[in-house]
Design a protein around this motif. Structure first.
Motif, PDB file in Angstrom:
ATOM      1  N   TYR A  36     -60.016 -51.548 -21.886  1.00 19.23           N
ATOM      2  CA  TYR A  36     -59.674 -52.555 -21.369  1.00 19.23           C
ATOM      3  C   TYR A  36     -59.256 -52.056 -19.943  1.00 19.23           C
ATOM      4  CZ  TYR A  36     -60.575 -55.806 -25.026  1.00 19.23           C
ATOM      5  OH  TYR A  36     -61.091 -56.751 -25.849  1.00 19.23           O
ATOM      6  N   LYS A  37     -59.490 -52.712 -18.874  1.00 22.60           N
ATOM      7  CA  LYS A  37     -58.900 -52.469 -17.493  1.00 22.60           C
ATOM      8  C   LYS A  37     -57.647 -53.400 -17.335  1.00 22.60           C
ATOM      9  CE  LYS A  37     -60.367 -51.601 -12.693  1.00 22.60           C
ATOM     10  NZ  LYS A  37     -61.427 -51.392 -11.913  1.00 22.60           N
ATOM     11  N   VAL A  38     -56.335 -52.817 -17.509  1.00 22.36           N
ATOM     12  CA  VAL A  38     -55.322 -53.742 -17.438  1.00 22.36           C
ATOM     13  C   VAL A  38     -54.492 -54.105 -16.262  1.00 22.36           C
ATOM     14  CG1 VAL A  38     -52.883 -53.781 -18.878  1.00 22.36           C
ATOM     15  CG2 VAL A  38     -54.969 -52.694 -19.767  1.00 22.36           C
ATOM     16  N   HIS A  39     -54.013 -55.063 -15.990  1.00 17.81           N
ATOM     17  CA  HIS A  39     -53.350 -55.536 -14.915  1.00 17.81           C
ATOM     18  C   HIS A  39     -52.053 -56.078 -15.628  1.00 17.81           C
ATOM     19  CE1 HIS A  39     -57.104 -56.533 -12.673  1.00 17.81           C
ATOM     20  NE2 HIS A  39     -56.933 -55.320 -12.480  1.00 17.81           N
ATOM     21  N   VAL A  40     -50.875 -55.641 -14.917  1.00 18.72           N
ATOM     22  CA  VAL A  40     -49.458 -56.085 -15.405  1.00 18.72           C
ATOM     23  C   VAL A  40     -48.996 -56.866 -14.452  1.00 18.72           C
ATOM     24  CG1 VAL A  40     -47.171 -55.234 -16.320  1.00 18.72           C
ATOM     25  CG2 VAL A  40     -49.291 -54.125 -16.765  1.00 18.72           C
ATOM     26  N   VAL A  41     -48.371 -57.992 -14.602  1.00 20.47           N
ATOM     27  CA  VAL A  41     -47.761 -59.038 -13.699  1.00 20.47           C
ATOM     28  C   VAL A  41     -46.261 -58.841 -13.960  1.00 20.47           C
ATOM     29  CG1 VAL A  41     -49.693 -60.103 -13.019  1.00 20.47           C
ATOM     30  CG2 VAL A  41     -48.164 -60.929 -14.843  1.00 20.47           C
ATOM     31  N   GLU A  42     -45.443 -59.262 -12.939  1.00 21.22           N
ATOM     32  CA  GLU A  42     -44.015 -59.367 -12.819  1.00 21.22           C
ATOM     33  C   GLU A  42     -43.476 -60.549 -13.035  1.00 21.22           C
ATOM     34  OE1 GLU A  42     -42.384 -56.762  -9.911  1.00 21.22           O
ATOM     35  OE2 GLU A  42     -43.674 -55.060 -10.513  1.00 21.22           O
ATOM     36  N   ASP A  43     -44.182 -61.650 -12.659  1.00 12.50           N
ATOM     37  CA  ASP A  43     -43.625 -62.994 -12.767  1.00 12.50           C
ATOM     38  C   ASP A  43     -44.735 -63.991 -12.837  1.00 12.50           C
ATOM     39  OD1 ASP A  43     -44.523 -63.313 -10.061  1.00 12.50           O
ATOM     40  OD2 ASP A  43     -42.740 -62.578  -9.082  1.00 12.50           O
ATOM     41  N   PHE A  44     -44.209 -65.491 -12.833  1.00 10.52           N
ATOM     42  CA  PHE A  44     -44.956 -66.451 -12.818  1.00 10.52           C
ATOM     43  C   PHE A  44     -46.144 -66.492 -11.858  1.00 10.52           C
ATOM     44  CE2 PHE A  44     -46.166 -70.705 -11.919  1.00 10.52           C
ATOM     45  CZ  PHE A  44     -47.047 -71.109 -12.901  1.00 10.52           C
ATOM     46  N   ASP A  45     -45.772 -66.243 -10.452  1.00 10.71           N
ATOM     47  CA  ASP A  45     -46.639 -66.491  -9.398  1.00 10.71           C
ATOM     48  C   ASP A  45     -47.560 -65.357  -9.361  1.00 10.71           C
ATOM     49  OD1 ASP A  45     -45.222 -68.430  -8.372  1.00 10.71           O
ATOM     50  OD2 ASP A  45     -43.913 -67.173  -7.365  1.00 10.71           O
ATOM     51  N   GLN A  46     -47.296 -64.268  -9.892  1.00 16.81           N
ATOM     52  CA  GLN A  46     -48.307 -63.171  -9.983  1.00 16.81           C
ATOM     53  C   GLN A  46     -49.468 -63.456 -10.915  1.00 16.81           C
ATOM     54  OE1 GLN A  46     -46.685 -59.215 -10.500  1.00 16.81           O
ATOM     55  NE2 GLN A  46     -45.708 -59.085  -8.216  1.00 16.81           N
ATOM     56  N   PHE A  47     -48.888 -64.062 -12.233  1.00 14.96           N
ATOM     57  CA  PHE A  47     -49.644 -64.393 -13.170  1.00 14.96           C
ATOM     58  C   PHE A  47     -50.674 -65.317 -12.836  1.00 14.96           C
ATOM     59  CE2 PHE A  47     -51.102 -66.986 -16.614  1.00 14.96           C
ATOM     60  CZ  PHE A  47     -51.405 -66.100 -17.689  1.00 14.96           C
ATOM     61  N   ASP A  48     -50.236 -66.455 -12.149  1.00 18.31           N
ATOM     62  CA  ASP A  48     -51.135 -67.857 -11.680  1.00 18.31           C
ATOM     63  C   ASP A  48     -52.116 -67.087 -10.763  1.00 18.31           C
ATOM     64  OD1 ASP A  48     -51.558 -70.298 -11.392  1.00 18.31           O
ATOM     65  OD2 ASP A  48     -50.286 -70.496  -9.546  1.00 18.31           O
ATOM     66  N   LEU A  49     -51.722 -66.289  -9.777  1.00 11.63           N
ATOM     67  CA  LEU A  49     -52.722 -65.740  -8.981  1.00 11.63           C
ATOM     68  C   LEU A  49     -53.580 -65.077  -9.497  1.00 11.63           C
ATOM     69  CD1 LEU A  49     -53.283 -65.142  -5.699  1.00 11.63           C
ATOM     70  CD2 LEU A  49     -51.852 -63.207  -6.025  1.00 11.63           C
ATOM     71  N   ARG A  50     -53.270 -63.969 -10.463  1.00 17.36           N
ATOM     72  CA  ARG A  50     -54.320 -63.078 -11.174  1.00 17.36           C
ATOM     73  C   ARG A  50     -55.237 -63.912 -11.827  1.00 17.36           C
ATOM     74  NH1 ARG A  50     -55.548 -57.870 -10.117  1.00 17.36           N
ATOM     75  NH2 ARG A  50     -53.667 -56.565  -9.468  1.00 17.36           N
ATOM     76  N   TYR A  51     -54.538 -64.761 -12.715  1.00 19.87           N
ATOM     77  CA  TYR A  51     -55.453 -65.735 -13.791  1.00 19.87           C
ATOM     78  C   TYR A  51     -56.434 -66.425 -13.162  1.00 19.87           C
ATOM     79  CZ  TYR A  51     -56.467 -68.254 -17.961  1.00 19.87           C
ATOM     80  OH  TYR A  51     -57.109 -68.682 -19.245  1.00 19.87           O
ATOM     81  N   ASN A  52     -56.120 -67.078 -11.812  1.00 20.32           N
ATOM     82  CA  ASN A  52     -57.122 -67.975 -11.377  1.00 20.32           C
ATOM     83  C   ASN A  52     -58.257 -67.387 -10.539  1.00 20.32           C
ATOM     84  OD1 ASN A  52     -56.052 -70.481 -12.245  1.00 20.32           O
ATOM     85  ND2 ASN A  52     -54.246 -69.990 -11.117  1.00 20.32           N
TER      86      ASN A  52
END
Length: 154
Positions: A36-52
């Motif tokens: 897997y090519k792994v991305h790690v986020v540090e907070d909700f805003d980063q998660f929201d941006l990446r997931y979308n």
């Protein structure tokens, strides 16, 4: 967060919303070893941006991500409230101290595919393989119908 990370058609992207450093290291290493090519986020805003932006195949959310608890975890709540067509591209895992590994009722109540207790993270590789395969098998019909509907409307 990497700003210019390119995801190719053959890549298997994974998104980690985990705050505990030891858990990040274990999960990231395991998923990378699985290809897997792994991305790690540090907070909700980063998660929201990446997931979308990316259709992740695997998403791992920590019960206490970014200092929240499972009842108030905005990342988990966001995923739970997404329509099926926006969340079913990923097998979603919830990890934490109150999770009972492979408890299907607990997973169902949290709207995730698999729950994993910290103490059983050494089984992550097997759990990811099992859960992703089950998710693919379960959603084959949904994706087939979705593709046919899209082709008819185009």
């Amino acid at each position: 967060m990497e700003e210019f990370d390119i995801i190719g058609p053959s890549d298997q992207p994974a998104l980690l919303a985990i705050s505990t450093p030891e858990v990040i290291a274990m999960v990231k290493t395991t998923l990378q070893e699985m290809g897997y090519k792994v991305h790690v986020v540090e907070d909700f805003d980063q998660f929201d941006l990446r997931y979308n932006q990316i259709n992740y195949q695997v998403v791992v959310i920590e019960e206490v991500f970014a200092g929240s608890d499972s009842l108030e975890n905005p990342t988990l709540r966001m995923v739970q409230n997404l329509p099926m067509n926006l969340r079913r591209h990923a097998a979603i895992f919830l990890v934490g101290p109150s999770m009972e590994t492979l408890n299907t009722m607990q997973a169902f109540s949290q709207s995730v595919h698999c729950v994993i207790n910290y103490s059983e993270l050494q089984m992550l590789s097997e759990l990811v393989q099992k859960t992703v395969a089950e998710n693919e098998m379960f959603l084959t019909t949904f994706r087939d119908v979705q593709r046919r509907v899209y082709q008819k409307s185009a």
